[in-house]
Design a protein around this motif. Structure first.
Motif, PDB file in Angstrom:
ATOM      1  N   LEU A 141     -27.920 -93.021   6.037  1.00  0.00           N
ATOM      2  CA  LEU A 141     -27.659 -94.130   6.943  1.00  0.00           C
ATOM      3  C   LEU A 141     -28.648 -94.208   8.096  1.00  0.00           C
ATOM      4  N   GLY A 142     -29.500 -93.193   8.228  1.00  0.00           N
ATOM      5  CA  GLY A 142     -30.473 -93.211   9.313  1.00  0.00           C
ATOM      6  C   GLY A 142     -29.872 -92.955  10.681  1.00  0.00           C
ATOM      7  N   LEU A 143     -28.677 -92.340  10.722  1.00  0.00           N
ATOM      8  CA  LEU A 143     -28.033 -92.062  12.005  1.00  0.00           C
ATOM      9  C   LEU A 143     -28.496 -90.711  12.526  1.00  0.00           C
ATOM     10  N   PRO A 144     -28.915 -90.617  13.804  1.00  0.00           N
ATOM     11  CA  PRO A 144     -29.375 -89.338  14.343  1.00  0.00           C
ATOM     12  C   PRO A 144     -28.217 -88.357  14.497  1.00  0.00           C
ATOM     13  N   LEU A 145     -28.526 -87.086  14.369  1.00  0.00           N
ATOM     14  CA  LEU A 145     -27.509 -86.047  14.514  1.00  0.00           C
ATOM     15  C   LEU A 145     -27.542 -85.434  15.909  1.00  0.00           C
ATOM     16  N   GLY A 146     -28.619 -84.745  16.241  1.00  0.00           N
ATOM     17  CA  GLY A 146     -28.727 -84.137  17.561  1.00  0.00           C
ATOM     18  C   GLY A 146     -28.074 -82.775  17.613  1.00  0.00           C
ATOM     19  N   ALA A 147     -28.523 -81.958  18.568  1.00  0.00           N
ATOM     20  CA  ALA A 147     -28.046 -80.578  18.687  1.00  0.00           C
ATOM     21  C   ALA A 147     -26.564 -80.523  19.021  1.00  0.00           C
ATOM     22  N   ARG A 148     -26.091 -81.426  19.888  1.00  0.00           N
ATOM     23  CA  ARG A 148     -24.681 -81.394  20.295  1.00  0.00           C
ATOM     24  C   ARG A 148     -23.764 -81.671  19.108  1.00  0.00           C
ATOM     25  N   ARG A 149     -24.110 -82.682  18.311  1.00  0.00           N
ATOM     26  CA  ARG A 149     -23.269 -83.013  17.165  1.00  0.00           C
ATOM     27  C   ARG A 149     -23.318 -81.914  16.106  1.00  0.00           C
ATOM     28  N   ASP A 153     -17.839 -94.400  13.264  1.00  0.00           N
ATOM     29  CA  ASP A 153     -18.997 -93.515  13.230  1.00  0.00           C
ATOM     30  C   ASP A 153     -18.732 -92.409  12.212  1.00  0.00           C
ATOM     31  N   PRO A 154     -19.422 -92.404  11.052  1.00  0.00           N
ATOM     32  CA  PRO A 154     -19.156 -91.388  10.029  1.00  0.00           C
ATOM     33  C   PRO A 154     -19.441 -89.973  10.504  1.00  0.00           C
ATOM     34  N   ARG A 155     -20.358 -89.816  11.454  1.00  0.00           N
ATOM     35  CA  ARG A 155     -20.646 -88.476  11.972  1.00  0.00           C
ATOM     36  C   ARG A 155     -19.434 -87.915  12.718  1.00  0.00           C
ATOM     37  N   ASN A 213     -14.218 -76.681  -1.075  1.00  0.00           N
ATOM     38  CA  ASN A 213     -13.925 -78.115  -1.074  1.00  0.00           C
ATOM     39  C   ASN A 213     -14.021 -78.713   0.326  1.00  0.00           C
ATOM     40  N   TYR A 214     -13.654 -77.936   1.337  1.00  0.00           N
ATOM     41  CA  TYR A 214     -13.687 -78.466   2.701  1.00  0.00           C
ATOM     42  C   TYR A 214     -15.084 -78.420   3.305  1.00  0.00           C
ATOM     43  N   LEU A 215     -16.090 -78.356   2.445  1.00  0.00           N
ATOM     44  CA  LEU A 215     -17.449 -78.618   2.894  1.00  0.00           C
ATOM     45  C   LEU A 215     -17.699 -80.118   3.056  1.00  0.00           C
ATOM     46  N   TRP A 216     -16.795 -80.983   2.538  1.00  0.00           N
ATOM     47  CA  TRP A 216     -17.073 -82.410   2.571  1.00  0.00           C
ATOM     48  C   TRP A 216     -17.160 -82.987   3.987  1.00  0.00           C
ATOM     49  N   PRO A 217     -16.380 -82.535   4.972  1.00  0.00           N
ATOM     50  CA  PRO A 217     -16.605 -83.084   6.314  1.00  0.00           C
ATOM     51  C   PRO A 217     -17.999 -82.752   6.843  1.00  0.00           C
ATOM     52  N   LEU A 218     -18.453 -81.517   6.597  1.00  0.00           N
ATOM     53  CA  LEU A 218     -19.793 -81.129   7.009  1.00  0.00           C
ATOM     54  C   LEU A 218     -20.840 -81.985   6.311  1.00  0.00           C
ATOM     55  N   LEU A 219     -20.653 -82.227   5.015  1.00  0.00           N
ATOM     56  CA  LEU A 219     -21.614 -83.026   4.257  1.00  0.00           C
ATOM     57  C   LEU A 219     -21.641 -84.471   4.735  1.00  0.00           C
ATOM     58  N   ILE A 220     -20.501 -85.005   5.163  1.00  0.00           N
ATOM     59  CA  ILE A 220     -20.477 -86.372   5.683  1.00  0.00           C
ATOM     60  C   ILE A 220     -21.376 -86.490   6.903  1.00  0.00           C
ATOM     61  N   VAL A 221     -21.255 -85.520   7.808  1.00  0.00           N
ATOM     62  CA  VAL A 221     -22.077 -85.555   9.017  1.00  0.00           C
ATOM     63  C   VAL A 221     -23.550 -85.406   8.663  1.00  0.00           C
ATOM     64  N   LEU A 222     -23.864 -84.468   7.778  1.00  0.00           N
ATOM     65  CA  LEU A 222     -25.260 -84.208   7.443  1.00  0.00           C
ATOM     66  C   LEU A 222     -25.870 -85.347   6.621  1.00  0.00           C
TER      67      LEU A 222
END
Length: 274
Positions: A99-107, A219-221, A84-93
């Motif tokens: 939303l078209g928001l970049p992720l980047g290696a650091r994030r 920032d959802p990420r 169930n706690y995969l949801w924070p990871l899924l929000i970022v991904l």
């Protein structure tokens, strides 16, 4: 997220009540709280929203909790919580494709550290028995529902946060109807009633209004990465309440989660002005 950290402790105090009954009662409290604030501000008209907004709100709030409680009923709690706690990871991904928001290696590295801390905290001895597969699928589906609800809330930024009042009340009505159809009503004692009241004011009610504002204005990420602190804070509260023992595993999980959140939120290098 701080309010959600109290979910485990308050759920422990409400033990003995059927899950759909707890969901209906707590969401009714949260909905009435929102209704009172909305009426006091003279913004009751903001509850009038289109079908898409109502479907998004009710499906997200009720769907996640229905799947989560089903997962706990059909699978071991530790394994179900880990999935169930995969949801924070899924929000970022999901922030990238939806939303078209970049992720980047650091994030992404910060997300990885947070997930490692979460897995270390709730995944000790996880073995995923074959009979738990339906429950684990429900836990995974719940993670997808909440992550999708959270990220797409930004697409519905024109829907005011006050509208969550109606979504909570509708979800409470839906949960109550299903409770009457499939569960036996248990009259709560004093401790259980207080726990349900606090749940409605906090993690299963009031927190939804704050989360809606955060996902639409923040920032959802970053929020998705920092959400890994929820299981850590929840465990710490349970430890303070005398549940469990503080050990090296908990300390390492806290460091990984805090480090992941710090890495993900660290300001990137600014471009030189043209």
């Amino acid at each position: 997220m701080l309010l959600w950290a109290f979910l485990g402790l308050l759920a422990k105090l409400a033990a003995g009540l059927p899950p759909l009954q707890v969901t209906a009662m707590a969401m009714a409290v949260g909905g009435m709280l929102g209704l009172g604030v909305t009426m006091a501000r003279g913004r009751l008209g903001r509850l009038r929203q289109g079908p898409l907004a109502w479907f998004h709100g009710v499906a997200g709030l009720f769907g996640y909790h229905a799947l989560y409680f089903a997962a706990l009923a059909m699978a071991p709690a530790v394994e179900a919580n880990l999935v169930n706690y995969l949801w924070p990871l899924l929000i970022v991904l999901l922030s990238a494709p939806l939303l078209g928001l970049p992720l980047g290696a650091r994030r992404l590295a910060g997300v990885g550290l947070g997930f490692a801390g979460c897995a270390l905290l709730v995944g000790q001895g996880a073995h995923f028995p074959p009979g738990a597969v339906p429950g684990l699928l429900c836990a995974a589906a719940g993670a997808v529902v909440w992550a999708t609800y959270s990220v797409t809330a930004r697409r519905l930024s024109v829907v005011p946060t006050e509208a969550v009042t109606g979504f909570c009340l509708a979800a409470a009505l839906l949960a109550g109807s299903l409770h009457l159809a499939f569960e036996n009503t248990v009259p709560p004692d004093g401790q259980q009633a207080l726990a349900v009241l606090l749940l409605g004011l906090g993690p299963v009610g009031g927190a939804f209004f704050l989360w809606d504002a955060g996902m639409k204005r923040g920032d959802p990420r970053l929020l998705g990465t920092l959400a890994y602190g929820i299981p850590v804070l929840s465990t710490m509260l349970l430890l303070l309440a005398g549940e469990g023992v503080l050990d090296l595993r908990v300390g390492m999980a806290a460091l990984l989660v805090a480090g992941g959140g710090l890495l993900a939120s660290w300001p990137g290098r600014r471009s030189a002005p043209a």
